[in-house]
Design an enzyme around this catalytic site. Sequence first.
Site, PDB file in Angstrom:
ATOM      1  N   ILE A 136      -6.634 -26.523 -22.553  1.00 17.93           N
ATOM      2  CA  ILE A 136      -6.932 -26.553 -21.132  1.00 17.93           C
ATOM      3  C   ILE A 136      -5.949 -27.529 -20.494  1.00 17.93           C
ATOM      4  O   ILE A 136      -5.432 -28.429 -21.158  1.00 17.93           O
ATOM      5  CB  ILE A 136      -8.401 -26.939 -20.835  1.00 17.93           C
ATOM      6  CG1 ILE A 136      -8.791 -28.249 -21.520  1.00 17.93           C
ATOM      7  CG2 ILE A 136      -9.346 -25.835 -21.250  1.00 17.93           C
ATOM      8  CD1 ILE A 136     -10.228 -28.680 -21.228  1.00 17.93           C
ATOM      9  N   ASP A 137      -5.669 -27.332 -19.222  1.00 11.74           N
ATOM     10  CA  ASP A 137      -4.635 -28.120 -18.553  1.00 11.74           C
ATOM     11  C   ASP A 137      -4.978 -29.603 -18.516  1.00 11.74           C
ATOM     12  O   ASP A 137      -6.150 -29.986 -18.605  1.00 11.74           O
ATOM     13  CB  ASP A 137      -4.441 -27.622 -17.117  1.00 11.74           C
ATOM     14  CG  ASP A 137      -3.965 -26.187 -17.058  1.00 11.74           C
ATOM     15  OD1 ASP A 137      -3.319 -25.740 -18.024  1.00 11.74           O
ATOM     16  OD2 ASP A 137      -4.239 -25.515 -16.041  1.00 11.74           O
ATOM     17  N   LYS A 138      -3.957 -30.399 -18.329  1.00 18.69           N
ATOM     18  CA  LYS A 138      -4.113 -31.862 -18.259  1.00 18.69           C
ATOM     19  C   LYS A 138      -5.210 -32.254 -17.266  1.00 18.69           C
ATOM     20  O   LYS A 138      -6.079 -33.077 -17.579  1.00 18.69           O
ATOM     21  CB  LYS A 138      -2.791 -32.506 -17.859  1.00 18.69           C
ATOM     22  CG  LYS A 138      -2.878 -34.000 -17.598  1.00 18.69           C
ATOM     23  CD  LYS A 138      -1.562 -34.566 -17.092  1.00 18.69           C
ATOM     24  CE  LYS A 138      -1.692 -36.037 -16.733  1.00 18.69           C
ATOM     25  NZ  LYS A 138      -0.423 -36.598 -16.216  1.00 18.69           N
ATOM     26  N   ARG A 237      -6.501 -20.802 -12.000  1.00 14.39           N
ATOM     27  CA  ARG A 237      -5.784 -21.407 -10.871  1.00 14.39           C
ATOM     28  C   ARG A 237      -4.926 -20.374 -10.144  1.00 14.39           C
ATOM     29  O   ARG A 237      -4.889 -20.333  -8.902  1.00 14.39           O
ATOM     30  CB  ARG A 237      -4.930 -22.572 -11.373  1.00 14.39           C
ATOM     31  CG  ARG A 237      -5.763 -23.685 -11.995  1.00 14.39           C
ATOM     32  CD  ARG A 237      -4.906 -24.652 -12.784  1.00 14.39           C
ATOM     33  NE  ARG A 237      -3.964 -25.356 -11.930  1.00 14.39           N
ATOM     34  CZ  ARG A 237      -2.958 -26.090 -12.387  1.00 14.39           C
ATOM     35  NH1 ARG A 237      -2.762 -26.195 -13.704  1.00 14.39           N
ATOM     36  NH2 ARG A 237      -2.156 -26.707 -11.552  1.00 14.39           N
TER      37      ARG A 237
END
Length: 304
Positions: A136-138, A237
Amino acid sequence: MKEFILECDTDGVRIDSWLAGKLEDYSRSYIQKLCLDGNIWANEVQVKSNYKVKPGDSIKVNVPDAEILDVEPEDIPLDIVYEDKHIIVINKPKGMVVHPAVGNYTGTLVNALMKHCGDSLSDINGVIRPGIVHRIDKDTSGLLVVAKSNIAHERLSEKLKTHDIKREYIALVDGIIYENAGKIDAPIGRHPVERKKMCVNIENGRNAITHFKVVERFQNATYLELKLETGRTHQIRVHMAYINHPIIGDLVYGRRKQKYKSKGQVLHAWRLSFQHPVTGEDMKFETAVPEYFQSILNQLRENV
């Protein structure tokens, strides 16, 4: 390097399938990779994964040693939701990178896992991403499962490909979504100009499907639950920006001027479910709404 020598007692079965039944610590997909890399022989001749075995065949399998990691373990606190000898489920905080990359070799989830797990992490993904099955993204918080054993890693990877790992998110998005629920079916690929970004790409993108359900509406924002049917990079997103409801705080795909100080997108992986890769047990995990997310929710509710 590990070496296995086996005598075949079966006729007409593909070698990858036969070996997967004999070498229980290695999945069929990993054995296929060994074939591709030239590490499997039948009667001293290198074979491909579709080779059909015959009774009496002498099968040799070489399993290369794992590369020695050059990423340092770090004593970073982890929010561990579940752990056994095969898997570990982590609730990742906002702001933490999952694995090291060029110019960023410290402070990641992998650094923390190496300290916590020691040598008990899958080495299938090499020196930079030990144990990492999905990311998962930062600036996205929430749940992800990490493989400690190689067989768990292989089986979890297969479950990802067949969409048998269910991932559910919550998010706050700009604008009011009037439909109570919906599906976004739009292929995602690399942005043709800004190569670090993804976009809906009808011609060259890969199939991507996101389901959403409205939880709560505010004056100019909507609280959503989202389910991934596919797992493309930045999928939620990109899809929310595509329908003109970008995620609040998303500085890449969202509004240039952000009203709330969220330090990144308000997106949280709150539910994770799958069958245990070794025991077959149904595993279901859920986290509470994180503090940064709840703070913005409170502000939105005050403005209604």
